[in-house]
Design a protein around this motif. Structure first.
Motif, PDB file in Angstrom:
ATOM      1  N   HIS A 691       0.820  -1.217   0.000  1.00  0.00           N
ATOM      2  CA  HIS A 691       0.000   0.000   0.000  1.00  0.00           C
ATOM      3  C   HIS A 691       0.856   1.271   0.000  1.00  0.00           C
ATOM      4  O   HIS A 691       0.320   2.370   0.152  1.00  0.00           O
ATOM      5  N   SER A 922      -4.459   1.088   5.469  1.00  0.00           N
ATOM      6  CA  SER A 922      -4.631   0.194   4.320  1.00  0.00           C
ATOM      7  C   SER A 922      -3.866  -1.108   4.536  1.00  0.00           C
ATOM      8  O   SER A 922      -4.374  -2.201   4.271  1.00  0.00           O
ATOM      9  N   GLU A 928      -8.445  -0.309   0.927  1.00  0.00           N
ATOM     10  CA  GLU A 928      -7.751   0.951   0.678  1.00  0.00           C
ATOM     11  C   GLU A 928      -8.379   2.081   1.489  1.00  0.00           C
ATOM     12  O   GLU A 928      -9.588   2.321   1.431  1.00  0.00           O
TER      13      GLU A 928
END
Length: 957
Positions: A691, A922, A928
């Motif tokens: 991420h 995340s 997300e």
């Protein structure tokens, strides 16, 4: 021959993770600290994960005759949660609960905080009965083990009275679930002798009228002195007697593995009022009459207590006037009433107000249902303890004693107690308490740094014990538990017969005497003045700390390293060792351990200050310690500040390069490479995860479509200027692009500061201890924003909450600075048409937003954009802490450990207002997280666009 403790460790290491068997001297000191004014350092601390581990540990200690003490939150005030042997604490896995279908009962494991239990019950209009003042910190295990009560529960709704059943572990490791018939039957066979002994004790009590009458008298009052002898007169079934004896037993009879409470009504309709009377006699006569009414809480505050808070913000003017008028006799009652409906509340208001008028109050704030007014009134009561703590001399501690008198004798008892304060020179002492139960707390400061001071305290406590237990036949401990502090006086209060009964109870349950020795039953009449906690000066930032532990539930490092309380404890000892030079080896070991446990893993969020009774921000001390940089480090920091645009470009290039490598070698290979590089660099290189952001690229200047539009200043943080979205983002646009798009959609002309790439709020430097450099960057930014905002006329949006919060703290000119949620609420939503999405979203409320009172705004904005919003429990800070999520990723992982299980299967997106926090969220949620501005942009269109679209649709038909 092997030492018993070594044998114990060897045995337990076969079944318990060695990381949770702690013998490191720095950690045993830190973890062994509680809120009392005693200090014992455990030889071993066991952090146990399950009931099986508790059974294993107890059996081993029982076989080796090694003393053991249980600890919940460690907010106990009387020394009952300390050990110089084995201290058992619990991991975060002891938080299970079960609510009955009608919410009439709730089963709770001991690791759940009291306020969390009430939050679980709130949708049902119920709560648990006990309501201690420390309910936001203390845990169910401690509430039950101490029979802690509080302002409203009195003697009718405490743990003893609302107990439905429990699971306990005895000293020999036997488990009994009193609500399970099979468990009861098995226990009746295996422990028949124990149950017979309890039945005989109960019969003996019931057949001794004088003793039975004394027990009933004692528990007419609040009473936690000694064991719950009322169980012997209230119950006949030995198992009922057993489980009620466990309430208030302070871990001296066994371990409470869970408890089932009968819940009570949490009335939706409440009102509070404050009434000041001319003297304590009038006040106490009013209490006697109020005890006959439906008043839910009546808090008494004597004249010294009122004077201690007279100058605090928000106090009614008449509080200060009392002192100016020379009125040293006045006392006050803070009264709260509860009702099931508004009509009932109004009826109570009228009846109680009429009764109070008979006592001719000098000043009053009449009953009010306004939440702000009620909060201000209760702020007076809650501010009393901090008021004493804040003015105490360095090196002293604050002691809170806790007694109960028969209500009909309350006035003379208070007078005599005040006389004792004068006789023993406790001139700062104040009295307040739960008057309906005759329960008074008195708070005073005490040093234990000389024999004279210790003797003064001992003589004072002897006098208090005589006054309370003998002269007034009251309770020496009404709700704080016996502990070590009052153990020497148990026999004085209960007499030889009652004390012998308690000694027999202890012997029945704990034949070898391993369970919390020295607590409740203690033959040492000087125990209360031994093992006293020194409070030496360490740093003015933390010297006021009394180690109460109220800070701990909000600390993101609480399950990884140290809490604020523990950091303060260790730093005090380091400071003492530096002064005395008595043990250089120990000092060196402690300093080395503290660097990671204390300094490196502190997120410095400041949440601890919000919970601290005297406002201590331990993060400030950690930042101060981080300022001990070499001249070279300071020079490097200064160079990066002066060439910030160069650093920005380098950061973008680095992010782009990392993303390029990721594209070539894939996620698995990238993780392996990053892990190796992180380790080889001494954990200085960031630890990568999938991420991680790509480069944000170059910012595009906003397009001005219309001259004369309203203007807003937008300052993109360095995080959002450098960090784009993650590789597989749902919306690949960088945050700055989304923000400008949204503002233009709302009809604003967006203005950016000049020389943007050189500007920074100073946060990266402040968090690393480069205070001067941070201040310089903050001033540079302020000058730029002052000019571009037309000397404060235009609002300024900062897209990251920590930057906005710090800027509001540091900037002295009148610039209106807003983080995304507040800006959206005030400036964007009114100009947009929102169509809330059906898909659920997660919302993370950052620590800076909590501290700035924005939690409600964040929830409101998110709920305007999505029909289902989930705010996860037990996450008050993500622990990313600037760049610590990169360099100390275990802090972020620990703080967010509870997150992923709370994400619904049908939820794929989360929102917040801090770019770095969103990276960690995340990584540890599986979805997300991004700025709330993405969601607002996604679900909105210009307010006039709907009409234009409708006209277009009509013309096309």
């Amino acid at each position: 021959m092997q030492h018993p403790y070594t044998t114990l460790i060897d045995q337990l290491a076969n079944t318990i993770d060695k990381k949770r068997i702690i013998t490191d001297p720095t950690l045993t000191l830190a973890y062994g600290t509680d809120a009392s004014f005693y200090r014992l350092v455990p030889k071993i601390i066991l952090q146990l994960d399950s009931l099986d581990e508790v059974v294993t540990a107890l059996k081993a200690c029982y076989a080796l005759t090694i003393p053991v003490t249980f600890r919940a939150a460690g907010t106990s005030l009387s020394g009952q949660a300390l050990s110089d042997s084995v201290l058992i604490t619990l991991t975060n896995n002891w938080r299970n609960y079960k609510i009955s279908d009608d919410a009439q009962q709730i089963t709770l494991q001991p690791g759940i905080i009291g306020a969390e239990a009430n939050k679980l019950l709130a949708p049902h209009g119920r709560k648990i009965g006990p309501d201690p003042a420390s309910i936001n910190t203390c845990k169910i295990g401690g509430i039950a083990a101490n029979n802690a009560s509080g302002m409203c529960c009195g003697t009718a709704q405490n743990s003893y009275q609302t107990l439905a059943g429990m699971t306990v572990v005895l000293a020999d490791g036997t488990v009994l679930n009193t609500l399970d018939e099979a468990s009861r039957q098995a226990f009746q066979q295996s422990h028949a002798e124990l149950l017979n002994d309890l039945a005989e004790l109960a019969d003996a009590c019931k057949n001794t009228p004088e003793l039975a009458d004394k027990i009933r008298h004692k528990y007419r009052l609040k009473n936690t002195t000694g064991y719950s002898l009322n169980s012997l007169t209230d119950y006949c079934d030995p198992i009922d007697i057993l489980q009620h004896l466990f309430i208030g037993s302070e871990g001296t009879l066994g371990f409470i593995a869970d408890i089932t409470y009968n819940t009570v009504i949490d009335h939706a309709h409440k009102a509070s009022g404050l009434y000041v009377f001319k003297d304590i006699e009038t006040t106490c006569r009013a209490v006697s009459e109020l005890s006959k009414t439906t008043a839910a809480a009546v808090e008494l505050m004597d004249s010294r207590a009122l004077a201690s808070v007279a100058d605090e913000p928000g106090m009614p003017d008449f509080i200060a006037q009392l002192g100016q008028e020379g009125n040293t006799e006045a006392a006050a009652l803070l009264i709260e009433i509860h009702a099931e409906n508004d009509d009932d509340l109004k009826g109570q208001d009228a009846a109680i107000s009429t009764l109070i008028s008979l006592f001719e109050p000098m000043h009053q704030v009449a009953f009010s249902t306004d939440t702000t007014t009620c909060a201000q009134l209760w702020g007076i009561r809650k501010g009393l303890f901090p008021a004493v703590g804040a003015v105490r001399e360095t090196g002293t501690t604050v002691i809170i004693e806790d007694v109960a008198f028969p209500i009909e004798q309350l006035a003379p008892a208070v007078r005599e107690l005040q006389e004792l304060f004068t006789r023993y020179h406790y001139h700062e002492a104040i009295i307040f308490g739960h008057a309906l139960a005759g329960n008074l707390h008195f708070v005073f400061t005490q040093a234990f740094d000389s024999q004279e001071e210790i003797q003064r305290y001992s003589d004072f406590m002897d006098a208090v014990a005589q006054l309370v237990a003998v002269d007034y036949q009251g309770s020496l401990k009404a709700e704080h538990g016996t502990g070590r502090n009052m153990a020497p006086y148990v026999e004085l209060e209960w007499g030889q017969e009652g004390f012998a009964l308690m000694q027999r109870i202890k012997q029945i349950f704990d034949v070898t005497g391993i369970l919390n020795p020295g607590v409740i039953i203690n033959d040492d009449h000087q125990a209360h003045v031994k093992d006293l906690k020194a409070m030496p000066a360490a740093d003015t930032l933390i010297d006021k700390c009394i180690e109460c532990g109220f800070c701990e539930p909000v600390c993101p490092s609480r399950n990884l390293s140290l809490t604020p309380r523990q950091r303060n404890t260790v730093f005090r000892e380091i400071s003492r060792l530096r002064r005395t030079e008595e043990d250089p080896t120990r000092l060196a070991e402690m300093e080395k351990a503290f660097q990671y446990q204390g300094v490196d893993t502190c997120a410095a969020t400041g949440l601890c200050a919000d919970r601290c009774p005297v406002g201590i921000n331990t993060g400030d001390l950690m930042r101060k310690l981080r300022q001990q940089h070499s001249p070279m480090a300071k020079s490097i920091a200064r160079w990066t500040a002066e060439h910030f645009s160069t650093v920005t470009k380098a950061t973008k290039l680095s992010l782009g390069a990392v993303n390029g490598v990721h594209s070539v070698i894939g996620t698995k290979g990238m993780k392996a490479l990053s892990k190796t590089a992180h380790k080889l660099s001494g954990e200085k290189l960031p630890l990568w995860n999938e991420h991680m952001p790509r480069s944000a690229g170059s910012m595009k200047a906003p397009t001005i479509f219309t001259i004369g539009k309203e203007k807003v200043v937008y300052f993109p943080s360095c995080a959002s200027r450098n960090m784009g979205t993650e590789k597989n983002a749902a919306d690949p646009r960088p945050l700055a692009e989304v923000t400008i798009s949204l503002l233009e959609k709302a009809g604003y002309e967006v203005v950016l500061p000049q020389k943007l790439d050189n500007l920074c709020c100073g946060m990266p430097y402040k968090s690393k201890g480069f205070a001067d450099t941070a201040n310089d960057k903050a001033q540079e930014l302020e000058q730029s924003l002052w000019q571009i905002s037309e000397q404060g006329k235009l609002p300024v949006l900062m897209d990251t909450s920590p930057c906005a919060s710090l800027s509001k703290e540091t900037m002295r000119q009148g610039i209106t600075i807003l983080e995304p949620f507040k800006f959206v609420a005030d400036f964007v939503l009114p100009k947009l048409t929102i169509t809330p999405q059906e898909e659920p979203v997660m919302l993370h409320i950052t620590c800076t937003s909590r501290r700035n009172g924005l939690a409600g705004v964040m929830q409101k904005v998110t709920e305007a954009c999505a029909k289902e919003v989930i705010i996860p429990e037990d996450i008050l800070c993500c622990g990313f802490a600037g760049d610590k999520g990169f360099t100390t990723p275990e802090l972020n992982a620990s703080a967010l450990a509870p997150l992923k299980p709370q994400v619904p299967e049908n939820c794929n997106e989360g929102y917040s207002n801090s770019r770095t926090c969103e990276i960690g969220l995340s990584a540890h949620s599986g979805i997300e997280y991004r700025s709330i501005l993405y969601l607002v942009d996604k679900v909105s269109h210009a307010a006039n666009a709907s009409a234009e679209n409708a006209n277009t649709a009509t013309s096309n038909r």
